[in-house]
Structure formats: structure tokens, C-alpha cells
Design a protein around this motif. Sequence first.
Motif, PDB file in Angstrom:
ATOM      1  N   TRP A 178       0.834  -1.216   0.000  1.00 32.47           N
ATOM      2  CA  TRP A 178       0.000   0.000   0.000  1.00 32.47           C
ATOM      3  C   TRP A 178       0.867   1.264   0.000  1.00 32.47           C
ATOM      4  O   TRP A 178       0.576   2.225  -0.711  1.00 32.47           O
ATOM      5  CB  TRP A 178      -0.916  -0.020   1.226  1.00 32.47           C
ATOM      6  N   ARG A 179       1.937   1.265   0.776  1.00 32.38           N
ATOM      7  CA  ARG A 179       2.808   2.441   0.834  1.00 32.38           C
ATOM      8  C   ARG A 179       3.476   2.705  -0.515  1.00 32.38           C
ATOM      9  O   ARG A 179       3.705   3.860  -0.886  1.00 32.38           O
ATOM     10  CB  ARG A 179       3.896   2.245   1.892  1.00 32.38           C
ATOM     11  N   ALA A 180       3.813   1.655  -1.229  1.00 37.52           N
ATOM     12  CA  ALA A 180       4.629   1.800  -2.446  1.00 37.52           C
ATOM     13  C   ALA A 180       3.812   1.916  -3.724  1.00 37.52           C
ATOM     14  O   ALA A 180       4.330   2.398  -4.735  1.00 37.52           O
ATOM     15  CB  ALA A 180       5.595   0.619  -2.565  1.00 37.52           C
ATOM     16  N   GLU A 181       2.558   1.473  -3.698  1.00 39.67           N
ATOM     17  CA  GLU A 181       1.749   1.428  -4.920  1.00 39.67           C
ATOM     18  C   GLU A 181       0.611   2.444  -4.827  1.00 39.67           C
ATOM     19  O   GLU A 181      -0.372   2.222  -4.110  1.00 39.67           O
ATOM     20  CB  GLU A 181       1.171   0.021  -5.130  1.00 39.67           C
ATOM     21  N   PRO A 182       0.707   3.560  -5.532  1.00 42.04           N
ATOM     22  CA  PRO A 182      -0.339   4.596  -5.457  1.00 42.04           C
ATOM     23  C   PRO A 182      -1.728   4.094  -5.839  1.00 42.04           C
ATOM     24  O   PRO A 182      -2.733   4.632  -5.356  1.00 42.04           O
ATOM     25  CB  PRO A 182       0.149   5.657  -6.454  1.00 42.04           C
ATOM     26  N   THR A 183      -1.804   3.077  -6.685  1.00 48.28           N
ATOM     27  CA  THR A 183      -3.123   2.593  -7.108  1.00 48.28           C
ATOM     28  C   THR A 183      -3.914   1.991  -5.944  1.00 48.28           C
ATOM     29  O   THR A 183      -5.137   1.850  -6.033  1.00 48.28           O
ATOM     30  CB  THR A 183      -2.977   1.532  -8.207  1.00 48.28           C
ATOM     31  N   PHE A 184      -3.242   1.644  -4.857  1.00 51.25           N
ATOM     32  CA  PHE A 184      -3.927   1.086  -3.694  1.00 51.25           C
ATOM     33  C   PHE A 184      -4.341   2.169  -2.702  1.00 51.25           C
ATOM     34  O   PHE A 184      -5.047   1.887  -1.737  1.00 51.25           O
ATOM     35  CB  PHE A 184      -3.018   0.087  -2.971  1.00 51.25           C
ATOM     36  N   PRO A 220      -4.238   9.387   3.169  1.00 51.29           N
ATOM     37  CA  PRO A 220      -2.921   9.342   3.807  1.00 51.29           C
ATOM     38  C   PRO A 220      -2.755   8.200   4.803  1.00 51.29           C
ATOM     39  O   PRO A 220      -1.635   7.905   5.213  1.00 51.29           O
ATOM     40  CB  PRO A 220      -2.839  10.697   4.518  1.00 51.29           C
ATOM     41  N   ARG A 221      -3.866   7.566   5.208  1.00 49.81           N
ATOM     42  CA  ARG A 221      -3.797   6.496   6.208  1.00 49.81           C
ATOM     43  C   ARG A 221      -4.318   5.189   5.618  1.00 49.81           C
ATOM     44  O   ARG A 221      -5.213   5.184   4.781  1.00 49.81           O
ATOM     45  CB  ARG A 221      -4.621   6.869   7.443  1.00 49.81           C
ATOM     46  N   PHE A 222      -3.740   4.103   6.118  1.00 54.34           N
ATOM     47  CA  PHE A 222      -4.168   2.768   5.692  1.00 54.34           C
ATOM     48  C   PHE A 222      -5.488   2.433   6.363  1.00 54.34           C
ATOM     49  O   PHE A 222      -5.607   2.433   7.587  1.00 54.34           O
ATOM     50  CB  PHE A 222      -3.118   1.730   6.079  1.00 54.34           C
ATOM     51  N   ARG A 223      -6.492   2.168   5.535  1.00 56.22           N
ATOM     52  CA  ARG A 223      -7.794   1.731   6.026  1.00 56.22           C
ATOM     53  C   ARG A 223      -8.240   0.529   5.219  1.00 56.22           C
ATOM     54  O   ARG A 223      -8.202   0.556   3.985  1.00 56.22           O
ATOM     55  CB  ARG A 223      -8.833   2.850   5.921  1.00 56.22           C
ATOM     56  N   TYR A 224      -8.654  -0.506   5.908  1.00 54.34           N
ATOM     57  CA  TYR A 224      -8.984  -1.753   5.227  1.00 54.34           C
ATOM     58  C   TYR A 224     -10.092  -1.577   4.198  1.00 54.34           C
ATOM     59  O   TYR A 224     -10.011  -2.111   3.087  1.00 54.34           O
ATOM     60  CB  TYR A 224      -9.362  -2.824   6.256  1.00 54.34           C
TER      61      TYR A 224
END
Length: 328
Positions: free
Chosen positions: A225-231, A235-239
Motif C-alpha cells: 500500500w505504501r509503495a503502490e499509489p493505485t492502492f 494518507p492512512r491505511f484503512r482496510y
Amino acid sequence: MTNDLPGSDPDDSEATRPETEQPDGGGRHPERRFFGIVDLPAVKTAFDAATAPLREAASANIRFSGVSAELRAQVARQVVPDLSALAPKVDWPGLADLAGTLTKAREAFEAVALPGNWRPLTSLNLTAMTKVIEEGVPLAWVPPHDVILALVAAPDAVTRAGVLDANRTSIVDCCHQVLAEIARPDLQDQKRLLEEAAVLADGNTYSAAQALAASVWDTVYRGVWRAEPTFQSGPRFRYDQVIAKLPPIDIDAAVIEFRQACVFGPFTKACENFFDTSPVPTAYNRHATAHAAGATQYTPANALTALMLAVSLLRELEEGQLSSQIHS
């Protein structure tokens, strides 16, 4: 061999040659040959029976599945022209050599594009495989091919859980073999942890295996997720946002795209929302594994699922088409 084939003039002069056939020095290009034929014209009439295997080989490498037979034939004809009008002049040994070359090319393509556990399968029921994946069970890279067949043949999720439990040893062995293929330096910590999880799973300490594999899987997914903008959608990881960004499993997709979709496909089921007011899921669930530790969620089948999810994702990263920034 002469040049007096249909559509060509044996008396054509240098001036009548297309400009693209004029070399820089003004001289004539060597004659272009295809199957030993000079200046093969665009012949539209059949010879379908003789060229069908070649067309199939060519079209198989264009799309993984689902393209209509008519469209595949149309595309393939652009690759392998019909030869009926030229039968007397066809270099049949050369044609046979090309057929062998195409077969080798297809095998080389499959060796690169297909997960190792799919290659022994003579055919893939993509619709049935998709159903299993959407239930949260990974099928790309792991488990072994015979287990894939058993999972696809099983009538429901409960039976599939039994298939996993009954094949624990072969699944764990497959995980060890796939992990051994991972050489990227930035994946070695997670590889080592998953090797430990595999040992735990095979030693009947499946609860510890499930907890460890789930943590590694979550860590690696966040790295992608951090490396792939398409995901990313914020700004925060949310499932829920990651799920919304996952590629769909499309059996019409190109092979590598389909493979990656199969790697990510179980994420949706495995990360379904789970609340205190809800029954604890019996199938593998990342949230229940972290927040509802107990006999309902921690089972041998769920431990194997958690292990395979993490191994499948880590092995996919080894292919190099996806980036990752693992924070560990």
C-alpha cells in the motif's frame, strides 16, 4: 525459388518498391522470407485446419481466457496468415519448425507468467477458482496443484476447510518450497517469519502459526500500500479503502493481471468488518484473529489459510512487478 507468387510482379523495378524497402545505401533489401516464401501476400482464404494449432498457440498468449473464438481467430490470423493459395510453395519443414518454436515460446511464457502451482494443471476452471478465492482462500503460488483441484471440486466452504485440514502436510511443504524461491533482500525478514509459521503449522501449534502469519500478511500488505499509489485513497491505511482499490478478478484479463488479482482477491473476505455485536467468523478473518482469539476463529484450516495468504503475497512480490515499502 521464384518471386512469381500471386500479388507480386517478377519484373517490378527498384522504383516500384515501397520506400520502406529501400535501404539507406540505395541498394535492394535481401528478399523477405516467411516459411521459405518470398513476399508472402495477404491471403484471405482458409487453410484453417492446418493453421488452427498455430492460431490457438498465438491467441493463448494474448489473453488468459474468455475471449470469443471468433475474436481469437481474427487476432491470430494477423499473426499466422492463411496459406491455402500458397500450399505448393509452403516450406512445410519450416512451418513445422515454427510450430515447435511457438510451443516453446508458449511454454517459456507460462514458466514466467503462471504461478508454479498452476503449471501442472492441464486446464484451469477459472470460474470455480474465482469462487474459491472470493471465499478468502488463496490459490496463486500455494497450495499445491492437487489441493487446488480438491478445493475447486468441494461443494461448499465447510468442505473446503476440511480439504485444507486433510492436506496440511502437503500445503506446508508447498509453502516451504515457495518461500525458498524468495531472494529479494528486502523480503528476507518476512520470509524467515513465515518459515517459522510453517513449522508451527506442521507441528500442530496451529494457533501460533495463525497469529504469526496474520501479522506478517498485514505487514506486507501495508508495505504494498505504501509503495503502490493505485492502492491508496488517503494518507492512512484503512482496510475498507484498500478493499475498494483492489483489482477485480477478471478472467478476460492478461495472464499476469489475472495472477495478481488472484493474489489480492482473498483480501476482501479475509478483511470483512467484524464487530463485537457480530458472531465470531468461522472462516479466516484478519480482525477476528487479532481481536477475538478463541476456538471459533483459531482452527487448523484458518491457520493454513493465513499462512498461504502471506506466502502467496510475498512470493508475488518476488516477481518484481509490484513495489513494496515494508516498515519493520
